[in-house]
Write an enzyme that holds these catalytic residues in place. Structure first.
Site: not given
Ligand code: GLC
Length: 753
Positions: A267
């Site tokens: 993430d």
């Molecule tokens: C965010 C989310 C994830 C997302 C990523 C990119 O914090 O937790 O689901 O795809 O960052 O934006």
């Protein structure tokens, strides 16, 4: 053969490998995605420098991971989100102004899962994969499949279910649909990311049994049945280790037991340790807390950049660890559109908007109807439409899952479009969201100052709402019928601070109380008009005991996408017969739910999953706790009858057959649900577990045979001590019906081996 010659030959074959792929951009070349040329990848890796290998396993911009131009290896381009291709960020960290990035805003995940229509899940994935491809994205960061453990989790709208079998079944079609377009799905967030409070550090203490029976199945199915090409690690810890580089989750289970040969993408900022990321399964590190500046980012600051290089060069970690990750990354490139060999995608086309409408039509859940619905437009002269959510736009408010839609039909617009030429429609806002310090869990200090500066105070807002309330009551009093549209406000991006609780990413709700005086407003409307239908938007339920008894009809609409208003109107006026079923239990208060009953939500530094496997209906039914609307429940404008249960065993499977009849006077769809219970077990088991479902559409008077096969997994449990799946011989009760609390057909099978 001398080295120079060797490298040039390999290079030639390497560049041939990638060039033959890339120069087929315009050809309808479809490569056999199953046979990735492993030997070619190995030869390619053998000519890469360490720096080139490292560039492939961390970000090269906000939403790309690195390529190697010397070898013709492109970057991988990623984008959110689970229900539409997000705003264009380019290589920066903020949405670009005036980009050509409008997209189809599909109903959110929990609305899709409320359809219980597996084929629709595939079609949904096709739209998403095609639009991602059209926008030049190789990976779409979805679906979100985390189990809904508490109704307060701000991201429940993005997820699918409280039940692992249902979540798994709806995820598989979605993943296949996305990937058949050549776009990689990225199933998230692995694992046990079931709250937003302190999400970057909370440590979920979960038993292995609960992991395998509840929190893993949707990921396992996405990998083994859906063939997912990538998985996203989560921010949180599980049992003391960060999930993005978790030895048990990634190495033992995901890549070991499940045989996952794809890419684990972190993430954004979820990597916390170089050595762990190298050894415990992180393949691409995205976004990171190490970036010293978003405006001038140095991607060499990443854990899997200079910090990893140091560990390789000083011999702490063998370079083969990097090679294994690079091979996974190249495999994803080969499988997906990253190498340019794909058919063109489509975006904002009518068939995509039609799919969005169909998912909304099947995902709306009619929970109460004393006969008021469907409304008869010929019998209504004046219709009151009351509530802030009747005109609110939701597409850009969920957080990272935001979408910039080509359009978004609000409930009011949908109603006006459908009946506005025959019925006089009067709108009253009824309430407006406002900032209320008591609504923010621990964020009060963070936002209070901002809200006091740029947002009217709570008192002023409440005064304004008192006026809106009175106006609404007068409109309701004089109308032939009322449609109230309220619920959660889904605030995040673009939401001016102070509009109260979110129901969006990065926040959990404090409770399920209706906000901004809506409860009193519904009560007052019911007093002056007995023909009131309530429509609520939101990723979860609200407290109902103080308004539902006096309310003739209640439709839950989730966030139903760009055609949501159209679908809501069609259901309310009977053009569409609703067929949605709850993918979660609607209890009256958050305190009724197991995670709260055991006092473990949202925890503090750690959150103990003390309820273990007893999540959702597993808990309510096993403890005989009354709920307002149970898992799997949803009404129709027709009626169905289940009969003739037949259970047969053959080839280690149990075949469940029954007859389903539409006994009403209009066509409609029903979901036959199959639950299993082991009557005598060596461990505690829930009184029922969903192990099969099929949705069928029938004309009035029509019957069909439902046939669902249950394999060994439908009867097995994960042994808490032996830590393996066990199937114990003995008697199993099998129940079939239309909801977890309505299972008229029951039978017993004896499994001998
Ligand atoms: C965010 C989310 C994830 C997302 C990523 C990119 O914090 O937790 O689901 O795809 O960052 O934006």
């Amino acid at each position: 053969m001398n080295t120079k010659l060797f490298i040039s030959i390999v290079l030639l074959s390497a560049t041939t490998f990638f060039s033959c792929q890339t120069n087929t951009k315009n050809k309808q070349m479809t490569i056999d995605k199953t046979s990735v040329p492993a030997e070619k990848l190995d030869s390619l890796i053998s000519v890469m420098t360490l720096d080139e290998k490292l560039s492939l396993i961390h970000a090269s911009s906000s939403f790309t991971s690195g390529g190697v131009s010397r070898l013709g290896i492109p970057e991988i381009v990623m984008s959110d989100g689970p229900h539409g291709v997000r705003h264009e960020h380019g290589r920066g960290w903020y949405a670009l102004e005036d980009a050509d990035d409008k997209a189809t805003y599909l109903p959110v995940g929990i609305c899709l899962s409320s359809t219980w229509n597996k084929a629709l899940g595939y079609d949904y994935g096709v739209v998403l994969g095609s639009e991602a491809k059209e926008r030049g994205k190789n990976v779409i960061l979805g679906p979100g499949v985390n189990i809904i453990r508490s109704p307060l989790n701000g991201r429940n709208f993005e997820y699918l279910s409280e039940d692992p079998f249902h979540a798994a079944a709806m995820a598989v079609g979605y993943v296949k649909g996305v990937q058949d377009q050549g776009t990689a799905a990225c199933v998230k967030h692995f694992a046990a990311n079931n709250q937003e409070t302190d999400r970057h550090n909370i440590d979920a203490i979960v038993s292995k049994r609960a992991l395998h029976e509840i929190y893993f199945p949707a990921f396992k199915a996405a990998v083994q049945d859906g063939g997912a090409w990538s998985i996203m690690g989560a921010y949180n810890k599980v049992n003391g280790q960060y999930t993005t580089h978790h030895e048990y989750l990634n190495n033992v289970v995901l890549k070991g037991e499940w045989g996952f040969d794809g890419v684990v993408i972190s993430d954004w900022g979820s990597v916390k340790d170089t050595r762990e990321a190298l050894l415990f399964g992180t393949d691409i590190e995205m976004g990171t807390e190490l970036l010293k500046s978003f405006s001038n980012p140095d991607y060499n600051d990443f854990y899997l950049a200079k910090h990893a290089k140091k560990m390789i060069e000083d011999g702490t970690i063998d370079e083969s660890v990097i090679d294994e990750k690079v091979k996974r990354v190249l495999t994803l490139m080969y499988r997906s559109t990253a190498l340019g060999n794909h058919s063109p995608g489509k975006r904002n086309v009518p068939e995509h908007q039609q799919l969005a409408l169909k998912v909304a039509q099947e995902g709306l859940v009619l929970l109460k109807n004393d006969g008021l619905l469907p409304l008869d437009k010929k019998a209504i002269k004046t219709l009151a439409v009351i509530g802030h959510n009747a005109t609110r736009l939701f597409a850009e408010r969920g957080g990272s899952s935001q979408v910039k839609p080509l359009y978004e039909i609000t409930p009011l617009e949908g109603i006006q479009k459908l009946v506005g030429d025959q019925v006089e429609i009067i709108f009253a806002e009824g309430y407006e969201p406002y900032y209320d310090e008591s609504l923010f869990r621990g964020y009060a200090s963070e936002v209070a100052s901002q809200s006091r500066d740029n947002k009217k105070s709570t008192d002023l807002a409440k005064t304004a709402n008192a006026k809106l309330l009175q106006e609404a009551i007068e409109v309701a009093r004089s109308a032939d019928a009322v449609i109230f549209v309220g619920g959660w406000i889904h605030g995040h991006d673009g939401m001016p601070w102070g509009e109260g609780t979110y129901d969006a990413e990065a926040r959990d709700k404090l409770n399920l109380k209706l906000l901004f005086g809506q409860e009193e407003l519904i009560q007052e409307i019911n007093k002056v008009n007995k023909k009131t239908a309530v429509v609520l938007m939101g990723g979860s339920n609200v407290e109902m005991k103080n308004w539902l008894p006096e309310t003739p009809a209640y439709l839950h609409a989730w966030y139903p996408g760009m055609e949501g208003g159209t679908a809501i109107a069609q259901v309310l006026f009977g053009d569409i017969n609703p067929s949605g079923k709850l993918p979660v239990t609607f209890a009256n208060s958050h305190e009724d739910y197991p995670s709260h009953a055991v006092g473990e939500f949202p925890g503090n530094k750690t959150v103990q999953y003390t309820e273990d496997i007893y999540v959702g209906y597993r808990y309510f039914d096993s403890k005989n706790i009354e709920v307002v609307f149970p898992f799997g429940f949803g009404l129709s404008y027709t009626n169905f009858d289940f009969s003739g249960l037949k259970l047969t065993q053959k080839d280690k499977k149990v075949f469940v057959e029954c007859t389903l009849t539409n006994t009403g006077n209009r066509a409609g769809a029903e979901v036959a649900q199959v639950y299993v219970h082991q009557k005598v077990a060596s461990v505690d088991r829930p009184v029922k577990e969903l192990k099969g479902f099929e949705k069928v559409t029938l004309n009035p008077g029509e019957s069909t045979t439902i046939s669902i096969a249950l394999d060994e997994s439908a009867f097995s449990f994960y042994h808490p001590e032996k830590l393996v799946w066990i199937l114990e011989p003995g008697l199993f009760e099998i129940s079939v019906g239309s909801a977890s609390n309505n299972l008229p057909l029951k039978g017993t099978v004896e499994l001998t081996q």
